[in-house]
Design a protein around this motif. Structure first.
Motif, PDB file in Angstrom:
ATOM      1  N   ARG A 263       0.999  -1.417  -0.035  1.00  0.00           N
ATOM      2  CA  ARG A 263       0.754  -0.097   0.201  1.00  0.00           C
ATOM      3  C   ARG A 263       0.821   1.301  -0.146  1.00  0.00           C
ATOM      4  NH1 ARG A 263      -3.722  -0.789   3.978  1.00  0.00           N
ATOM      5  NH2 ARG A 263      -4.921  -2.020   3.288  1.00  0.00           N
ATOM      6  N   LEU A 264       2.031   1.445   0.692  1.00  0.00           N
ATOM      7  CA  LEU A 264       2.625   2.461   0.712  1.00  0.00           C
ATOM      8  C   LEU A 264       3.794   2.430  -0.783  1.00  0.00           C
ATOM      9  CD1 LEU A 264       4.533   2.089   4.352  1.00  0.00           C
ATOM     10  CD2 LEU A 264       2.971   3.631   3.677  1.00  0.00           C
ATOM     11  N   PHE A 265       3.855   1.637  -1.280  1.00  0.00           N
ATOM     12  CA  PHE A 265       4.952   1.996  -2.529  1.00  0.00           C
ATOM     13  C   PHE A 265       3.557   1.993  -3.589  1.00  0.00           C
ATOM     14  CE2 PHE A 265       8.647  -0.669  -0.752  1.00  0.00           C
ATOM     15  CZ  PHE A 265       9.332   0.193  -1.749  1.00  0.00           C
ATOM     16  N   ASP A 266       2.005   1.509  -2.977  1.00  0.00           N
ATOM     17  CA  ASP A 266       1.506   1.783  -4.327  1.00  0.00           C
ATOM     18  C   ASP A 266       1.021   3.969  -4.190  1.00  0.00           C
ATOM     19  OD1 ASP A 266       1.404  -0.206  -5.310  1.00  0.00           O
ATOM     20  OD2 ASP A 266      -0.638  -0.957  -4.402  1.00  0.00           O
ATOM     21  N   GLU A 267       0.379   3.914  -3.170  1.00  0.00           N
ATOM     22  CA  GLU A 267       0.644   5.217  -2.956  1.00  0.00           C
ATOM     23  C   GLU A 267       1.672   6.233  -3.459  1.00  0.00           C
ATOM     24  OE1 GLU A 267      -0.347   6.085   1.381  1.00  0.00           O
ATOM     25  OE2 GLU A 267      -2.071   4.789   1.450  1.00  0.00           O
ATOM     26  N   ARG A 268       2.688   5.790  -2.901  1.00  0.00           N
ATOM     27  CA  ARG A 268       4.145   6.527  -3.508  1.00  0.00           C
ATOM     28  C   ARG A 268       4.236   6.562  -4.813  1.00  0.00           C
ATOM     29  NH1 ARG A 268       7.749  10.594  -3.505  1.00  0.00           N
ATOM     30  NH2 ARG A 268       9.890   9.477  -5.338  1.00  0.00           N
ATOM     31  N   PHE A 269       3.642   5.485  -5.997  1.00  0.00           N
ATOM     32  CA  PHE A 269       3.716   4.979  -7.782  1.00  0.00           C
ATOM     33  C   PHE A 269       2.627   5.461  -7.783  1.00  0.00           C
ATOM     34  CE2 PHE A 269       5.803   0.755  -6.868  1.00  0.00           C
ATOM     35  CZ  PHE A 269       7.035   1.610  -6.800  1.00  0.00           C
ATOM     36  N   LEU A 270       0.962   6.205  -7.682  1.00  0.00           N
ATOM     37  CA  LEU A 270       0.607   6.982  -7.756  1.00  0.00           C
ATOM     38  C   LEU A 270       0.844   8.743  -7.639  1.00  0.00           C
ATOM     39  CD1 LEU A 270      -2.357   5.162  -6.158  1.00  0.00           C
ATOM     40  CD2 LEU A 270      -2.055   5.402  -8.938  1.00  0.00           C
ATOM     41  N   GLY A 271       1.266   9.055  -6.404  1.00  0.00           N
ATOM     42  CA  GLY A 271       1.663  10.026  -6.029  1.00  0.00           C
ATOM     43  C   GLY A 271       2.657  10.372  -7.544  1.00  0.00           C
ATOM     44  N   THR A 272       3.829   9.559  -8.083  1.00  0.00           N
ATOM     45  CA  THR A 272       4.369   9.502  -8.856  1.00  0.00           C
ATOM     46  C   THR A 272       3.403   9.937 -10.386  1.00  0.00           C
ATOM     47  OG1 THR A 272       6.510   8.901  -7.311  1.00  0.00           O
ATOM     48  CG2 THR A 272       5.938   9.002  -9.948  1.00  0.00           C
ATOM     49  N   LEU A 273       2.824   9.288 -10.729  1.00  0.00           N
ATOM     50  CA  LEU A 273       2.233   8.956 -11.798  1.00  0.00           C
ATOM     51  C   LEU A 273       1.242  10.245 -12.452  1.00  0.00           C
ATOM     52  CD1 LEU A 273       0.658   5.529 -11.863  1.00  0.00           C
ATOM     53  CD2 LEU A 273       3.019   6.609 -13.486  1.00  0.00           C
ATOM     54  N   VAL A 274       1.034  10.576 -10.906  1.00  0.00           N
ATOM     55  CA  VAL A 274       0.230  12.543 -11.319  1.00  0.00           C
ATOM     56  C   VAL A 274       0.843  13.227 -11.417  1.00  0.00           C
ATOM     57  CG1 VAL A 274      -1.441  13.299 -10.241  1.00  0.00           C
ATOM     58  CG2 VAL A 274      -1.828  10.712  -9.986  1.00  0.00           C
TER      59      VAL A 274
END
Length: 114
Positions: free
Chosen positions: A89-100
């Motif tokens: 979940r922590l990685f996914d949140e970081r990745f989503l922020g990066t993609l945005v």
């Protein structure tokens, strides 16, 4: 963890990918079709699409090349998928922020070019 000299291609567009990377030190450029898209700095990640994309399409969408001495941490997508739910979940949140952030930058570039 690995160290790389300048002008080292860490990933190449079109290659099979099964891992992502965290840039712990240095600078890299990201290019697609030999056109520079961005520069990444310490703390940035790249190659995350190999983790986020469907397993049947794990090909690199860009080339990432070092522009300085770099320290890079490589994480296999399979290892992250096997990690705890809270870790993923922590990685996914970081990745989503990066993609945005990357999508916003791409939208700004398109607006300027229009």
């Amino acid at each position: 963890w690995a160290k790389f000299k300048p002008d080292t291609a860490l990933i190449k567009e079109g290659d099979h990918g099964d891992s992502f990377f965290i840039l712990a030190g240095g600078y890299v450029t990201v290019a697609r079709a030999k056109k520079k898209l961005s520069v990444l700095f310490s703390g940035d990640c790249f190659g995350e699409m190999s983790y986020l994309a469907r397993k049947d399409t794990p090909h690199r969408s860009a080339t990432v090349t070092t522009t300085s001495d770099c320290i890079v941490m490589k994480i296999r997508a399979e290892d992250l998928r096997a990690a705890s739910l809270s870790c993923r979940r922590l990685f996914d949140e970081r990745f989503l922020g990066t993609l945005v952030t990357r999508l916003e930058a791409a939208n700004q570039q398109i607006a300027v070019m229009s």
